[in-house]
Enzyme design. Structure first.
Site, PDB file in Angstrom:
ATOM      1  N   HIS A   1     -28.237 -99.427   2.762  1.00 26.18           N
ATOM      2  CA  HIS A   1     -28.140 -97.994   3.054  1.00 26.18           C
ATOM      3  C   HIS A   1     -28.822 -97.641   4.382  1.00 26.18           C
ATOM      4  CE1 HIS A   1     -27.426 -96.884  -1.472  1.00 26.18           C
ATOM      5  NE2 HIS A   1     -26.411 -97.524  -0.921  1.00 26.18           N
TER       6      HIS A   1
ATOM      7  N   CYS B   1     -28.597 -92.620  22.537  1.00 22.83           N
ATOM      8  CA  CYS B   1     -28.158 -94.013  22.497  1.00 22.83           C
ATOM      9  C   CYS B   1     -28.609 -94.715  23.777  1.00 22.83           C
ATOM     10  CB  CYS B   1     -26.637 -94.065  22.372  1.00 22.83           C
ATOM     11  SG  CYS B   1     -25.939 -95.714  22.634  1.00 22.83           S
TER      12      CYS B   1
ATOM     13  N   CYS C   1     -25.202 -95.926  25.919  1.00 22.43           N
ATOM     14  CA  CYS C   1     -24.275 -95.029  26.619  1.00 22.43           C
ATOM     15  C   CYS C   1     -24.915 -93.676  26.968  1.00 22.43           C
ATOM     16  CB  CYS C   1     -23.010 -94.809  25.796  1.00 22.43           C
ATOM     17  SG  CYS C   1     -23.229 -93.716  24.377  1.00 22.43           S
TER      18      CYS C   1
ATOM     19  N   SER D   1     -30.665 -97.779 -10.786  1.00 24.86           N
ATOM     20  CA  SER D   1     -29.982 -97.467 -12.033  1.00 24.86           C
ATOM     21  C   SER D   1     -28.470 -97.391 -11.890  1.00 24.86           C
ATOM     22  CB  SER D   1     -30.521 -96.153 -12.591  1.00 24.86           C
ATOM     23  OG  SER D   1     -30.406 -95.148 -11.605  1.00 24.86           O
TER      24      SER D   1
HETATM   25 ZN    ZN Z   1     -23.673 -95.148  22.610  1.00 20.72          ZN
END
Ligand code: ZN
Length: 279
Positions: free
Chosen positions: A135, A177, A180, A221
């Site tokens: 997750h 990011c 980018c 669970s």
């Molecule tokens: Zn990026």
């Protein structure tokens, strides 16, 4: 092998797990919120996860979505930075440490599949290469535009937020990011997203499940799809299934048919199980 509840007697545990000490088949630890509850980390699915934006109170299942992030990115980040602060303030407990040490001993035979995003398994010393965070991990971010699947640690000195605090300009300018320069998002699987291999190790987890000889389920669970598939696959392939949970749950029923159900806190049961696996 037949099992029953509450068998924490070291001699009996050692006898039950004896065949897995020298086996070549894999050992999987499958963990959920119950492991971290003993470290004081709330599930955030309950009232701890509620979050007010403007005049409206949001449920965790509404905020932990791609749809919410698309609409309210800064508010969703504020919620995650608050949660991250709670997770970072918590310390790994005896169950985290016992699992980490068992993984180091087991080497390539051992695998940890965790639903927890709090990072406590890694902080306890679990080998990153043998830890599948299915997750995600709240300490990491990745490109919201998916320019790559790379994940990046959140800046260590990003100030933690108190409940209700907004993300300040300086922090907001760093949640980008690195590749980018676009907006970054939390590296967490959201309710309206699906498991995949590059980000969440879906295929690798299922392959390991079919090859496992022993699955030790701790504090989860069976509410989500992938953990259930892990246990089903392993049981179908003849693996021993051990369930550790303070509450009755669907995995305990499977464990009674395929191994052992232990009704005890993770901090008590997991070190005993790991010792039995070693002795
Ligand atoms: Zn990026």
């Amino acid at each position: 092998m037949s099992g029953s509840d509450d068998e924490l007697d070291p001699t009996r545990l050692a006898a039950q797990l004896a065949c897995h000490r020298s086996s070549t088949r894999g050992v999987i630890f499958l963990t959920g919120a119950g492991v971290s509850a003993e470290s004081g980390v709330p599930t955030f699915r309950g009232k701890e996860g509620y979050w007010t934006i403007g005049s409206r109170e949001y449920h965790p299942q509404e905020l932990a979505t791609h749809a919410a992030f698309a609409r309210l990115p800064r508010e969703v980040w504020a919620w995650y930075l608050f949660r991250r602060g709670v997770c970072r303030a918590a310390a790994p407990n005896r169950a985290h440490v016992a699992i980490a040490q068992a993984l180091v001993r087991l080497g390539d035979r051992g695998l940890l599949v965790t639903q927890n995003v709090d990072g406590l398994h890694l902080r306890a010393g679990a080998p990153p290469a043998r830890t599948f965070e299915i997750h995600g991990n709240i300490d990491f971010m990745r490109c919201a535009d998916e320019c790559s699947v790379a994940r990046y640690p959140l800046p260590d000195d990003l100030p933690p937020l108190e409940r209700g605090d907004p993300v300040d300009e300086a922090s907001w300018a760093r949640l980008l990011c690195p590749r980018c320069g676009g907006r970054a998002r939390p590296h967490v699987l959201w309710f309206d997203e699906s498991y995949d291999e590059p980000r969440y190790r879906w295929t690798s987890t299922l392959e390991a499940s079919a090859a496992a000889g022993l699955v030790i389920i701790v504090g989860t669970s069976a509410q989500t799809n992938l953990p259930w598939r892990v246990v089903e696959r392993a049981a179908a392939a003849g693996a021993t299934i051990v369930d550790v949970n303070v509450d009755e749950n669907p995995f305990a029923e499977v464990a009674r048919d395929h191994g052992l159900a232990v009704r005890a806190p993770a901090g008590d049961a997991v070190p005993a199980l790991c010792a039995a696996l070693e002795s």
